[in-house]
Write a protein that holds these residues in place. Structure first.
Motif, short mmCIF file in Angstrom:
data_model
loop_
_atom_site.label_atom_id
_atom_site.label_comp_id
_atom_site.label_asym_id
_atom_site.label_seq_id
_atom_site.Cartn_x
_atom_site.Cartn_y
_atom_site.Cartn_z
N ASN A 17 42.20 47.79 41.03
CA ASN A 17 42.54 46.51 41.65
C ASN A 17 41.25 45.84 42.12
OD1 ASN A 17 45.26 46.94 41.33
ND2 ASN A 17 45.52 47.86 43.33
N GLY A 18 41.06 44.61 41.76
CA GLY A 18 39.89 43.86 42.19
C GLY A 18 38.70 43.96 41.26
N TYR A 19 38.87 44.58 40.09
CA TYR A 19 37.71 44.75 39.22
C TYR A 19 37.16 43.42 38.72
CZ TYR A 19 40.33 44.06 34.85
OH TYR A 19 41.07 43.53 33.84
N LEU A 20 37.99 42.39 38.63
CA LEU A 20 37.48 41.10 38.20
C LEU A 20 36.49 40.52 39.21
CD1 LEU A 20 40.71 39.49 36.67
CD2 LEU A 20 38.75 40.48 35.46
N SER A 21 36.71 40.78 40.49
CA SER A 21 35.76 40.33 41.52
C SER A 21 34.42 41.01 41.35
CB SER A 21 36.31 40.62 42.91
OG SER A 21 37.48 39.89 43.15
N ILE A 22 34.44 42.31 41.03
CA ILE A 22 33.19 43.05 40.80
C ILE A 22 32.46 42.48 39.59
CG2 ILE A 22 32.21 45.30 40.21
CD1 ILE A 22 33.22 45.34 43.02
#
Length: 51
Positions: A17-22
């Motif tokens: 979850n949240g890998y697109l932000s990384i």
């Protein structure tokens, strides 16, 4: 997200979850370090922190 060892050898991929932000941060020049914290069969628990 592809994962490489320090030597640049492909080690697999990460999804969470949240890998697109990384990915956006990496595209902007941020550097992260992933540390394996637990291995259970083929499942690896990893922490990802800014370097």
């Amino acid at each position: 997200m592809a994962v490489k060892t320090i030597a640049g050898i492909a080690a697999g991929s990460l999804t969470f979850n949240g890998y697109l932000s990384i990915i956006k941060c990496i595209d902007s020049g941020a550097v992260f370090v992933a540390t394996i914290t637990n291995i259970s069969g083929g499942v690896y628990q990893v922490t990802v922190d800014p370097q």
